[in-house]
Design an enzyme around this catalytic site. Sequence first.
Site, PDB file in Angstrom:
ATOM      1  N   ASP A  20      22.861 -30.000  28.806  1.00  0.00           N
ATOM      2  CA  ASP A  20      24.055 -29.328  28.284  1.00  0.00           C
ATOM      3  C   ASP A  20      25.254 -30.149  28.763  1.00  0.00           C
ATOM      4  O   ASP A  20      25.292 -30.574  29.922  1.00  0.00           O
ATOM      5  CB  ASP A  20      24.107 -27.898  28.855  1.00  0.00           C
ATOM      6  CG  ASP A  20      25.085 -26.999  28.115  1.00  0.00           C
ATOM      7  OD1 ASP A  20      24.663 -25.907  27.687  1.00  0.00           O
ATOM      8  OD2 ASP A  20      26.268 -27.371  27.981  1.00  0.00           O
ATOM      9  N   SER A  38      21.606 -21.192  10.942  1.00  0.00           N
ATOM     10  CA  SER A  38      22.429 -19.985  10.835  1.00  0.00           C
ATOM     11  C   SER A  38      22.299 -19.381   9.453  1.00  0.00           C
ATOM     12  O   SER A  38      22.099 -20.098   8.458  1.00  0.00           O
ATOM     13  CB  SER A  38      23.877 -20.399  11.077  1.00  0.00           C
ATOM     14  OG  SER A  38      24.745 -19.404  10.613  1.00  0.00           O
ATOM     15  N   TYR A  71      31.633 -26.186   9.761  1.00  0.00           N
ATOM     16  CA  TYR A  71      30.574 -25.737  10.675  1.00  0.00           C
ATOM     17  C   TYR A  71      29.323 -25.351   9.873  1.00  0.00           C
ATOM     18  O   TYR A  71      28.211 -25.804  10.162  1.00  0.00           O
ATOM     19  CB  TYR A  71      31.059 -24.547  11.523  1.00  0.00           C
ATOM     20  CG  TYR A  71      29.919 -23.718  12.050  1.00  0.00           C
ATOM     21  CD1 TYR A  71      29.183 -24.146  13.150  1.00  0.00           C
ATOM     22  CD2 TYR A  71      29.551 -22.520  11.418  1.00  0.00           C
ATOM     23  CE1 TYR A  71      28.103 -23.406  13.603  1.00  0.00           C
ATOM     24  CE2 TYR A  71      28.479 -21.776  11.872  1.00  0.00           C
ATOM     25  CZ  TYR A  71      27.752 -22.223  12.958  1.00  0.00           C
ATOM     26  OH  TYR A  71      26.681 -21.493  13.392  1.00  0.00           O
ATOM     27  N   LYS A  75      25.275 -27.076   9.461  1.00  0.00           N
ATOM     28  CA  LYS A  75      23.962 -26.414   9.592  1.00  0.00           C
ATOM     29  C   LYS A  75      23.097 -26.745   8.378  1.00  0.00           C
ATOM     30  O   LYS A  75      21.919 -27.080   8.507  1.00  0.00           O
ATOM     31  CB  LYS A  75      24.138 -24.898   9.731  1.00  0.00           C
ATOM     32  CG  LYS A  75      24.763 -24.472  11.042  1.00  0.00           C
ATOM     33  CD  LYS A  75      23.872 -24.821  12.233  1.00  0.00           C
ATOM     34  CE  LYS A  75      24.505 -24.507  13.565  1.00  0.00           C
ATOM     35  NZ  LYS A  75      23.785 -25.070  14.712  1.00  0.00           N
ATOM     36  N   ARG A 117      27.154  -6.896   8.567  1.00  0.00           N
ATOM     37  CA  ARG A 117      26.371  -7.995   9.144  1.00  0.00           C
ATOM     38  C   ARG A 117      25.086  -7.452   9.755  1.00  0.00           C
ATOM     39  O   ARG A 117      24.987  -6.275  10.075  1.00  0.00           O
ATOM     40  CB  ARG A 117      27.168  -8.706  10.266  1.00  0.00           C
ATOM     41  CG  ARG A 117      28.457  -9.389   9.793  1.00  0.00           C
ATOM     42  CD  ARG A 117      28.176 -10.606   8.949  1.00  0.00           C
ATOM     43  NE  ARG A 117      29.389 -11.293   8.531  1.00  0.00           N
ATOM     44  CZ  ARG A 117      30.097 -10.979   7.443  1.00  0.00           C
ATOM     45  NH1 ARG A 117      29.725  -9.980   6.664  1.00  0.00           N
ATOM     46  NH2 ARG A 117      31.167 -11.681   7.120  1.00  0.00           N
TER      47      ARG A 117
END
Length: 332
Positions: A31, A124, A148, A152, A230
């Site tokens: 990381d 995602s 973004y 993906k 969602r």
Amino acid sequence: MSILVTGGLGFIGSHTVVALVEQDFKVVIADNLSNSKKEVLHAIENITKVKIPFYQIDVADEVSLNRLFESYDFKGVIHFAGYKSVGESVTEPLKYYRNNLLSTINIANACKKYGVKKLVFSSSATVYGDNQVPFDETMPLLPTTNPYGETKTMCERILTDFVQVNKEFEVTLLRYFNPIGAHPSGEIGELPNGVPNNLMPYITQVAKGKLKELKVFGDDYPTQDGTGVRDYIHVMDLAEGHVAAFTHITPGLHVYNLGTGLGTSVLEIIHTFERINHLRIPYKVVERRLGDIASSYADVSKAKKELKWSAKRNLEDMCKDAWNFEKNLSIK
Ligand code: UFG
């Protein structure tokens, strides 16, 4: 043999490391701390009582990544490391394309070079764009509304093409819906940089008094109460979904939705949070947020059937654990 978890100190990465260690997997974390903190490592070690090797490296830097692959005989990689702020990706598209694409290409290259056959990629639900809900894995991917989301979709494409000609590789793309909540210990959770963009961290900061009131982005969507819907999933369920995916992985390319299959509106979240935590969340309805869709929720039948995995925790658990983390927050 260890599993390399890139972005292992981030929100989903840290919970997945805990879930892996609980199932006796050995883990190595890489990381770069760009959106995470070193303290998260100690928190993970407190929960698991296991010392976890950590390397502060940038996966977009091929030289350091290859050095790491040379020092370990990895049995697989779970690749979380990536930038994830939708708004920032609009203002800094090159930063997003460069980092997210390069990291994924470097990981695939290293897997090939060092013979590491298993790779799980953090994708995602955003790749579905504004398809008809519920989203299922056979649907054509639609354009997303921001760089973004495009990274993906592009990374999925890159890995799909990679497996096409490297058939012995086992690659799983996991499409996350909306992960919220925290580990029930309250030791790890979501640590957004600055003012949160996402709903749950915003709510918990309003609850704590750090923010004055929540803005509900639109109440004129074609949903049960007009607010956005969602598929919220407890981050520990999501983490366990990774363990299931890693365990069941077979040669070829696999794609799974990780969600609950339930659609919850913004107002339903607010009211559940208030009820379960005995708090009031002041809010006001404002204009829709640019780029938002009305509804996003998963068809979860494929993961259930093939991975023998489904989410177990409910919305109450998510709201309780998210607040428990924020309330006791010691990581600054
Ligand atoms: N919302 C508000 N007020 C806020 C924040 C959000 O009303 O302050 C609403 C949004 O309009 C939306 C819902 O709450 O209806 C959820 O919004 P989030 O920002 O929490 O999540 P999104 O669904 O927009 O995006 C998330 C991730 C993305 C990912 C996407 C996948 O942040 O990384 O899910 O579907 F791509």
